[in-house]
Design an enzyme around this catalytic site. Structure first.
Site, short mmCIF file in Angstrom:
data_model
loop_
_atom_site.label_atom_id
_atom_site.label_comp_id
_atom_site.label_asym_id
_atom_site.label_seq_id
_atom_site.Cartn_x
_atom_site.Cartn_y
_atom_site.Cartn_z
N LYS A 182 32.47 -16.36 32.36
CA LYS A 182 33.48 -16.36 33.43
C LYS A 182 32.94 -17.02 34.71
O LYS A 182 33.61 -17.85 35.31
CB LYS A 182 33.92 -14.92 33.77
CG LYS A 182 34.53 -14.17 32.60
CD LYS A 182 35.05 -12.79 33.02
CE LYS A 182 33.97 -11.84 33.50
NZ LYS A 182 33.05 -11.37 32.44
N ARG A 228 39.29 -5.05 36.35
CA ARG A 228 38.51 -4.57 35.21
C ARG A 228 39.13 -3.31 34.62
O ARG A 228 38.62 -2.80 33.61
CB ARG A 228 37.10 -4.25 35.66
CG ARG A 228 36.02 -5.21 35.20
CD ARG A 228 34.73 -4.75 35.81
NE ARG A 228 33.55 -5.27 35.18
CZ ARG A 228 32.92 -6.40 35.53
NH1 ARG A 228 33.42 -7.16 36.48
NH2 ARG A 228 31.83 -6.75 34.93
N ARG A 277 19.03 -14.30 27.23
CA ARG A 277 18.50 -15.61 27.61
C ARG A 277 18.61 -15.77 29.13
O ARG A 277 17.71 -16.22 29.80
CB ARG A 277 19.25 -16.72 26.88
CG ARG A 277 18.42 -17.98 26.78
CD ARG A 277 19.14 -19.10 26.02
NE ARG A 277 19.95 -18.64 24.92
CZ ARG A 277 21.21 -18.99 24.71
NH1 ARG A 277 21.82 -19.79 25.57
NH2 ARG A 277 21.87 -18.55 23.67
N ARG A 290 18.57 -9.56 36.85
CA ARG A 290 19.56 -8.58 37.29
C ARG A 290 19.19 -7.21 36.74
O ARG A 290 18.83 -7.08 35.58
CB ARG A 290 20.95 -8.99 36.80
CG ARG A 290 21.67 -9.86 37.80
CD ARG A 290 22.95 -10.40 37.22
NE ARG A 290 23.84 -9.37 36.69
CZ ARG A 290 25.09 -9.62 36.32
NH1 ARG A 290 25.58 -10.83 36.41
NH2 ARG A 290 25.84 -8.66 35.85
N ARG A 322 27.59 -1.91 29.27
CA ARG A 322 28.59 -2.83 29.86
C ARG A 322 29.60 -3.27 28.81
O ARG A 322 30.79 -3.39 29.09
CB ARG A 322 27.89 -4.03 30.48
CG ARG A 322 27.36 -3.75 31.89
CD ARG A 322 26.22 -4.65 32.27
NE ARG A 322 26.58 -6.04 32.40
CZ ARG A 322 25.71 -7.05 32.34
NH1 ARG A 322 24.43 -6.82 32.18
NH2 ARG A 322 26.14 -8.29 32.45
P1 ADP Z 1 29.23 -9.19 34.08
O1 ADP Z 1 28.16 -10.18 33.81
O2 ADP Z 1 28.99 -7.88 33.39
O3 ADP Z 1 30.60 -9.71 33.88
P2 ADP Z 1 29.66 -8.80 36.98
O4 ADP Z 1 28.75 -9.59 37.83
O5 ADP Z 1 31.07 -9.20 36.91
O6 ADP Z 1 28.97 -8.74 35.55
O7 ADP Z 1 29.61 -7.24 37.41
C1 ADP Z 1 28.39 -6.53 37.50
C2 ADP Z 1 28.67 -5.06 37.78
O8 ADP Z 1 29.38 -4.92 39.03
C3 ADP Z 1 29.56 -4.35 36.76
O9 ADP Z 1 28.84 -3.91 35.64
C4 ADP Z 1 30.11 -3.21 37.61
O10 ADP Z 1 29.17 -2.18 37.79
C5 ADP Z 1 30.32 -3.86 38.97
N1 ADP Z 1 31.69 -4.45 39.09
C6 ADP Z 1 32.01 -5.76 39.22
N2 ADP Z 1 33.33 -5.94 39.29
C7 ADP Z 1 33.89 -4.71 39.20
C8 ADP Z 1 35.22 -4.22 39.19
N3 ADP Z 1 36.28 -5.05 39.29
N4 ADP Z 1 35.41 -2.88 39.08
C9 ADP Z 1 34.38 -2.04 38.98
N5 ADP Z 1 33.10 -2.42 38.97
C10 ADP Z 1 32.84 -3.74 39.09
#
Ligand code: ADP
Length: 200
Positions: free
Chosen positions: A13, A88, A126, A136, A147
């Protein structure tokens, strides 16, 4: 152009959002990036979010909804935006709808990146290996597993939700990066010319 990119962690994404941002000149709004910035800056939101994120759980809806509402009110969003990682949950999607409707706006499309779950773990590991020092906190095996589970339980229902609203389009996320971008751009071209909604 108001767009949502939907898909499990590691689906690409963020990569695609950045490319679309360059192509369409509209900002990428990544709630993950915004939350990570808040954690780094040790703001109140950051302090709330830190441990939740490290576990791979979701930050409470009201927190992320407030962040997004604040952000899409910015002048740079007046021509649209690409939401990456939001909504989400179905509750977040409903809040977004309310927010947009209040401004007389609607989404143009929700692009689902469809990927093979086996490949995801490899991609993320990776990414963790390649990012060197900037690993991270949630790119560990346990957090990743969580996740994916959280995605299946809380986020995947959005696929049905956006099928029902008529916004959903699905793109094969297992293609090479350029191929995925090309597929998304093709889909958006259709959305622009109104064929998307006509086709259901
Ligand atoms: P990913 O690589 O899992 O898509 P993101 O960078 O989008 O990771 O999100 C990392 C973390 O930030 C999520 O696992 C969650 O804890 C938090 N997070 C991000 N966006 C949301 C959201 N819309 N609602 C709730 N938590 C969120």
């Amino acid at each position: 152009m108001r767009l949502i990119l939907l898909g499990p962690p590691g689906a690409g994404k963020g990569t695609q959002a950045k490319r679309l941002m360059d192509e369409h000149g509209i900002p990428q709004l990544s709630t993950g990036d915004m939350l990570r910035a808040a954690v780094k800056a040790e703001t109140e939101i950051g302090l709330t979010a830190k441990d939740i994120m490290a576990r791979g759980d979701l930050v409470p809806d009201d927190v992320v909804v407030a962040i997004v509402e604040d952000r899409i009110g910015n002048p740079d969003c007046s021509n649209g935006f690409i939401l990456d990682g939001f909504p989400r949950t179905v509750a977040q999607a409903e809040s977004l709808e309310t927010m947009l409707r209040a401004h007389g706006l609607d989404l143009d499309a929700v692009v689902q990146l469809e990927v093979d779950e086996e490949a995801l773990a490899q991609r993320i590991q990776r990414r963790a290996a390649e990012s060197g020092e900037a690993v991270r906190e949630d790119d560990t095996v346990e957090a990743l597993h969580n996740r994916l589970m959280v995605y299946r339980e809380q986020t995947a229902p959005l696929i049905e939700h956006y099928k029902d609203t008529g916004h959903l389009v699905t793109v094969d996320g297992m293609q090479p990066i350029d191929g995925v971008t090309a597929s998304i751009l093709a889909v958006l071209q259709k959305a622009k010319s109104g064929q998307l909604h006509a086709a259901g």
